[in-house]
Design an enzyme around this catalytic site. Structure first.
Site, PDB file in Angstrom:
ATOM      1  N   ARG A   1      25.759 -34.618 -72.959  1.00 59.63           N
ATOM      2  CA  ARG A   1      24.438 -35.040 -72.479  1.00 59.63           C
ATOM      3  C   ARG A   1      23.713 -33.845 -71.879  1.00 59.63           C
ATOM      4  O   ARG A   1      24.308 -32.798 -71.686  1.00 59.63           O
ATOM      5  CB  ARG A   1      24.568 -36.171 -71.462  1.00 59.63           C
TER       6      ARG A   1
ATOM      7  N   ASN B   1      18.091 -38.425 -65.782  1.00 60.35           N
ATOM      8  CA  ASN B   1      19.279 -38.615 -64.945  1.00 60.35           C
ATOM      9  C   ASN B   1      19.780 -37.259 -64.494  1.00 60.35           C
ATOM     10  O   ASN B   1      20.035 -36.378 -65.316  1.00 60.35           O
ATOM     11  CB  ASN B   1      20.393 -39.327 -65.727  1.00 60.35           C
ATOM     12  N   GLU B   2      19.860 -37.083 -63.200  1.00 57.10           N
ATOM     13  CA  GLU B   2      20.401 -35.856 -62.616  1.00 57.10           C
ATOM     14  C   GLU B   2      19.818 -34.612 -63.284  1.00 57.10           C
ATOM     15  O   GLU B   2      20.528 -33.835 -63.939  1.00 57.10           O
ATOM     16  CB  GLU B   2      21.925 -35.878 -62.681  1.00 57.10           C
TER      17      GLU B   2
ATOM     18  N   GLU C   1      33.875 -41.050 -70.036  1.00 51.31           N
ATOM     19  CA  GLU C   1      34.070 -41.444 -68.643  1.00 51.31           C
ATOM     20  C   GLU C   1      34.996 -42.644 -68.439  1.00 51.31           C
ATOM     21  O   GLU C   1      34.849 -43.391 -67.475  1.00 51.31           O
ATOM     22  CB  GLU C   1      32.714 -41.707 -67.988  1.00 51.31           C
TER      23      GLU C   1
ATOM     24  N   TRP D   1      37.261 -37.710 -66.043  1.00 52.85           N
ATOM     25  CA  TRP D   1      36.841 -37.845 -67.431  1.00 52.85           C
ATOM     26  C   TRP D   1      38.110 -37.719 -68.261  1.00 52.85           C
ATOM     27  O   TRP D   1      39.171 -37.416 -67.705  1.00 52.85           O
ATOM     28  CB  TRP D   1      35.857 -36.719 -67.808  1.00 52.85           C
TER      29      TRP D   1
ATOM     30  N   GLU E   1      24.028 -43.443 -56.831  1.00 51.42           N
ATOM     31  CA  GLU E   1      25.417 -43.600 -57.269  1.00 51.42           C
ATOM     32  C   GLU E   1      26.320 -43.304 -56.084  1.00 51.42           C
ATOM     33  O   GLU E   1      26.329 -42.183 -55.575  1.00 51.42           O
ATOM     34  CB  GLU E   1      25.730 -42.625 -58.415  1.00 51.42           C
TER      35      GLU E   1
HETATM   36  C1  GAL Z   1      27.019 -38.713 -62.268  1.00 52.11           C
HETATM   37  C2  GAL Z   1      26.109 -39.211 -63.359  1.00 52.11           C
HETATM   38  C3  GAL Z   1      26.628 -40.505 -63.960  1.00 52.11           C
HETATM   39  C4  GAL Z   1      28.075 -40.405 -64.251  1.00 52.11           C
HETATM   40  C5  GAL Z   1      28.858 -39.978 -63.040  1.00 52.11           C
HETATM   41  C6  GAL Z   1      30.333 -39.788 -63.332  1.00 52.11           C
HETATM   42  O1  GAL Z   1      26.836 -37.363 -62.033  1.00 52.11           O
HETATM   43  O2  GAL Z   1      24.801 -39.411 -62.935  1.00 52.11           O
HETATM   44  O3  GAL Z   1      25.905 -40.776 -65.126  1.00 52.11           O
HETATM   45  O4  GAL Z   1      28.229 -39.495 -65.284  1.00 52.11           O
HETATM   46  O5  GAL Z   1      28.349 -38.767 -62.578  1.00 52.11           O
HETATM   47  O6  GAL Z   1      30.602 -38.672 -64.118  1.00 52.11           O
END
Ligand code: GAL
Length: 682
Positions: free
Chosen positions: A111, A149-150, A364, A322, A314
Site C-alpha cells: 500500500r 490513510n496515514e 495483517e 504481519w 486506531e
Molecule cells: C496502521 C494502519 C492500519 C493497519 C495497522 C496495523 O498503521 O493505519 O491500516 O495497517 O497499522 O498494521
C-alpha cells in the site's frame, strides 16, 4: 460536530465490511452497540468497491452497508480510498507509482505505493473522492471523513519522475532564478552549480549518499508541501459535500510532513493511531527501559500540539504482527483499558479500536483486533465493554484541556534539519528523549509547542518554562517571539548548537549563538563533540548540584549582564562556564552548553520550580503517570499505573473518585497493576 463536540467521550472501531460475508454485518454492528461502540471507520482501502474498473462506478456495496448503519443508528467515518490505488490503475498508469531513490518503482501488492505529484493520480484521486463524497456524504449515518490513510506512513520519501518535475516548480517559485538557487544551496562547493533547471532533480543516489544538505532541506520541505497539497485537494472536494456538523480528519503522525499546516488547511482535527504495545516489541524490547508504553504519551503530546482535543482513529486492541513481522504480545488484562485512558488523559475524546475482527487473509492476519478469527466473545471484548461503562462516568470531562506549565519548543525546519545532519540529530535525539523522560517520570506535564505555528509570544505566556533544546536553524520571526516571551517574564532554556544556521541551512559568519546572542547574553568562542574517551558525557556543577552535559560541549563566555551559574567539572575545559543565565526584561534565558540527559533535565525542572506541580494534591510512585484536564474551572486528575505490580498513591486532599462514583478522603490508595483512575479535584 458529532465527535469531539465537548459533550461526550466515545468509543469506536475500524470495520472492513469488504472483508466479511454480508450476513455478518448486522450481527457485528449489533454486538458493537451492545458493547458501547457506536462509531466505525470504513472504506479507506476499498477503491475497487466503488470503481471496480476505470470510469465505472458502482455504489451498491457501501449503499447496502450504509442502509444498515442508518437503520441501526450507527455513526460512520468514511475513508477516501487513495492509500491503495487499484491494480487496473497502476498497470495502466505506472507513472503514478512512487520510486526508490535509485529509480526502481514500488509495485502493486502493498500500500501507499503512489506519489503525490503524478498528474494522473491527482486526477483519478480527485474523481474517486468527488464520486464517493457526492454519493455517500448525505447519508444519515455518515458523520465525518478520513482523508487517505496515514499519509507519509510506510514511506515518506518520493523519487518518481513526477516528483522531480514538481520539485523544479517548487524551487522556481521559491527562488525564481537559478542564481538564487545556486546561492541558497551553496552549489559552488564541489562544483555542483546548475546552469539549467533540467539539471535539478530530487536527491539521487550519490557516492557516500552525501547529497547537498541544503538541497535535502528543501526536498523535505517539498515532500511536506506535496502531501499538504494532496490532502487539501481532497479536503476541498469533501467540503462541498459534507453535511453541516460533519468533519474531516486524517490519522497518524508521520515524517517529512508539517502536520500543523495540513491540519490548519484541510482538517477539523487530527486523529492519531496509538499502538503502545510496540513497547514490548521483539526487536526493540529492553529490560531496563523505565518508560516503555509511556513513550506513547510523547506521541499523544505531539498530537495535542496540533489539536488540543483530538481523536484516536486506531487504538491497540490485540497482538501486533504481519506475516513478515512478529511484533508484540496481546495486551494483558487491564492494558487495553490503561492505554485507552492514556489517550483520554492526553486529550482524546474519541478512541476507536483497531480493528473489530482480526483479518483472516492478507498481510495483517496477525495484527489482531478486538475479536479473533472466529469472532466469538472474548476477554478483550469484555474489557472494551467495561471501558465503555467507565466512560459513562467521565462524560463531564469531555472537551477539557490538558494542563501544562512546561513547554518544549520545536519547529519543522529544525526537525527536517536533524534528519539530514547527524551532528544535529545526535544532540536533538538525546535531549528530546531526556526531556520527555524526565517530565514523565517526575510527574511534570508538558506540551510541545511548534514555534513556526505560534503567532506571537502571547500564545506562549501560559508556560512558565520553555525548553528549546537545539534550535540549530534560527530565523528573525522565531527570534522575535522568543525575545518577547522572555521580556514578558518567561524562562527560556536553550541547549548547545543553537542558532548557528540560517533558513537555508548554511552556517552564519557571526558570533554564536547567532540570532540568539542578545537574549542569551553570551558568546561561544569554541565548541567540541565530547570525546568517546570521555564516555560521551562530561560533568557540570550548577550551584553545588552535579549534573551532566551529553554528546557535545559549547564552551561559553558570558557577556555583560549575564552570569555563569554552572561550570564544567571534567575534561580539559573543566572550570569554564557550562550554563549561563541572562536576565532579560522581566524574564530570563539560560544557555546550557550540552545536550540534556534525563538527570540534567530533572535538575532544570527542579531548580526552575516546575517539577511535579500536583504534589500538594497527590503523590504517586514513579510507575504512575499523572495528567490533568481542565474545563470550566473543574480539574480532572488522571492517574495511570503502567507497572505490572500494584502502586500505592497518596491523596493529599479529598477528591471525587469518578469510576467508583464516590467522594474519596485524603489518604493512601492502591492502584492495581495497569489500573487507571480519574479523580475530580475538589
Ligand atoms: C496502521 C494502519 C492500519 C493497519 C495497522 C496495523 O498503521 O493505519 O491500516 O495497517 O497499522 O498494521
Amino acid at each position: 460536530m458529532k465527535l469531539l463536540n465537548g459533550e461526550s467521550i466515545t468509543l469506536g472501531t475500524c470495520y472492513y465490511p469488504e472483508h466479511w460475508k454480508e450476513e455478518l454485518w448486522e450481527e457485528d454492528l449489533t454486538r458493537m452497540l451492545e458493547n458501547g461502540i457506536r462509531t466505525i471507520r470504513i472504506a479507506e482501502f476499498a477503491w475497487n468497491k466503488i470503481e471496480p474498473r476505470e470510469g465505472e462506478f458502482d455504489y451498491s456495496f457501501f449503499d447496502r452497508f450504509l442502509d444498515l448503519t442508518d437503520r441501526m443508528g450507527m455513526q460512520v467515518i468514511f475513508g477516501t480510498p487513495t492509500a491503495t490505488p487499484p491494480a487496473w490503475l497502476t498497470t495502466k498508469y505506472p507513472e503514478v507509482l512512487n520510486a526508490r531513490k535509485d529509480g526502481v518503482l514500488y509495485r502493486h501488492g502493498a500500500r501507499r505505493h503512489y506519489n503525490y505529484n503524478s498528474p494522473v493520480y491527482q486526477e483519478l484521486s480527485r474523481r474517486i473522492v468527488e464520486k464517493a463524497a457526492s454519493h455517500y456524504a448525505g447519508r444519515t449515518s455518515v458523520i465525518g471523513w478520513q482523508i487517505d490513510n496515514e499519509l507519509n506512513c510506510e514511506l515518506s520519501e518520493f523519487y518518481s519522475e513526477s516528483d522531480t518535475l514538481a520539485f523544479r516548480e517548487f524551487l522556481k517559485k521559491k527562488y525564481r532564478t537559478l542564481e538564487q538557487l545556486n546561492e541558497a544551496w551553496g552549489t559552488v562547493f564541489w562544483n555542483q552549480t546548475y546552469t539549467d533547471w533540467e539539471e535539478v532533480y530530487v536527491p539521487r543516489t550519490t557516492c557516500n549518499d552525501s547529497t547537498n544538505p541544503h538541497e535535502v532541506l528543501d526536498y523535505f520541505r517539498f515532500i511536506s508541501d506535496s502531501c499538504c497539497r494532496f490532502a487539501k485537494m481532497q479536503s476541498d472536494i469533501l467540503r462541498k459535500y459534507i453535511k453541516p456538523g460533519d468533519f474531516i480528519t486524517t490519522n497518524g503522525l508521520f515524517g517529512n510532513l508539517d502536520n500543523h499546516r495540513m491540519c490548519e488547511e484541510s482538517l477539523d482535527f487530527m486523529t492519531y493511531d496509538s499502538y503502545p504495545n510496540f513497547a514490548y516489541c521483539l526487536d526493540g524490547y529492553q529490560k531496563e527501559d523505565r518508560i516503555r508504553d509511556r513513550k506513547w504519551s510523547r506521541n499523544l503530546a505531539e498530537t495535542r500540539a496540533i489539536s488540543p482535543v483530538f481523536g484516536i482513529m486506531e487504538q491497540q486492541s490485540g497482538a501486533n504482527g504481519w506475516n513478515t513481522r512478529m511484533e508484540a504480545p496481546t495486551p494483558e488484562p487491564g492494558q487495553l483499558t490503561l492505554w485507552t485512558m492514556q489517550s483520554i488523559a492526553h486529550g482524546a475524546d474519541y478512541v476507536s479500536y483497531f480493528r473489530w475482527r482480526t483479518a483472516t487473509m492478507g498481510t495483517e492476519i496477525y495484527w489482531h483486533g478486538i475479536l479473533d478469527y472466529s469472532g466469538r466473545d472474548n476477554r478483550r471484548l469484555a474489557e472494551v465493554h467495561s471501558v465503555a461503562e467507565k466512560l459513562k462516568k467521565i462524560q463531564r470531562a469531555a472537551g477539557a484541556r490538558y494542563e501544562a506549565r512546561v513547554g518544549i519548543l520545536k519547529d519543522y525546519d529544525n526537525i527536517f534539519d536533524a534528519q539530514l545532519d547527524v551532528w544535529h540529530e545526535r544532540v536533538e535525539k538525546a535531549s528530546q528523549k531526556a526531556l520527555f523522560e524526565a517530565c514523565q517520570l517526575t510527574h511534570t506535564p508538558f506540551d510541545y509547542c511548534y514555534l513556526d505555528h505560534v503567532a506571537d509570544a502571547e500564545e506562549l505566556a501560559g508556560y512558565q518554562v520553555l525548553f528549546y533544546p537545539h534550535a540549530t536553524i534560527m530565523t528573525e520571526q522565531k527570534k522575535t517571539i522568543l525575545e518577547e516571551y522572555v521580556r514578558n517574564g518567561g524562562t527560556l532554556v536553550v541547549g548547545c548548537r543553537s542558532g548557528y544556521k540560517d533558513a537555508r541551512g548554511q552556517c552564519v559568519m557571526d558570533k554564536l549563538p547567532g540570532m540568539l546572542k542578545e537574549v542569551t547574553g553570551m558568546d561561544i568562542p569554541e565548541y567540541t563533540m565530547i570525546s568517546p574517551a570521555e564516555g560521551g558525557k562530561v560533568t557540570v556543577d550548577w550551584d553545588g548540584t552535579v549534573m551532566e552535559a551529553a554528546v557535545f560541549s559549547d564552551l561559553l563566555a558570558p557577556e555583560e549582564g549575564a552570569e555563569t551559574v554552572g561550570v564544567y567539572t571534567s575534561s580539559y575545559y573543566a572550570g569554564t562556564p557550562a550554563l549561563i543565565r541572562h536576565p532579560y526584561g522581566k524574564g530570563q534565558a539560560y544557555y546550557f552548553g550540552g545536550a540534556f540527559t534525563e538527570k540534567t533535565a530533572e535538575v532544570f525542572l527542579e531548580k526552575l520550580g516546575v517539577i511535579d506541580p500536583y504534589r500538594n494534591i497527590i503523590q504517586v510512585p514513579e510507575s504512575c503517570e499523572i495528567a490533568v484536564r481542565e474545563k470550566g474551572g473543574v480539574r480532572y486528575l488522571f492517574v495511570l499505573n503502567y507497572g505490572n505490580t500494584p502502586a500505592a498513591i497518596t491523596l493529599k486532599q479529598p477528591v471525587n473518585d469518578l469510576f467508583a462514583d464516590e467522594a474519596s478522603a485524603a489518604g493512601v490508595r492502591t492502584l492495581e497493576k495497569y489500573e487507571a483512575r480519574v479523580y475530580e479535584i475538589l
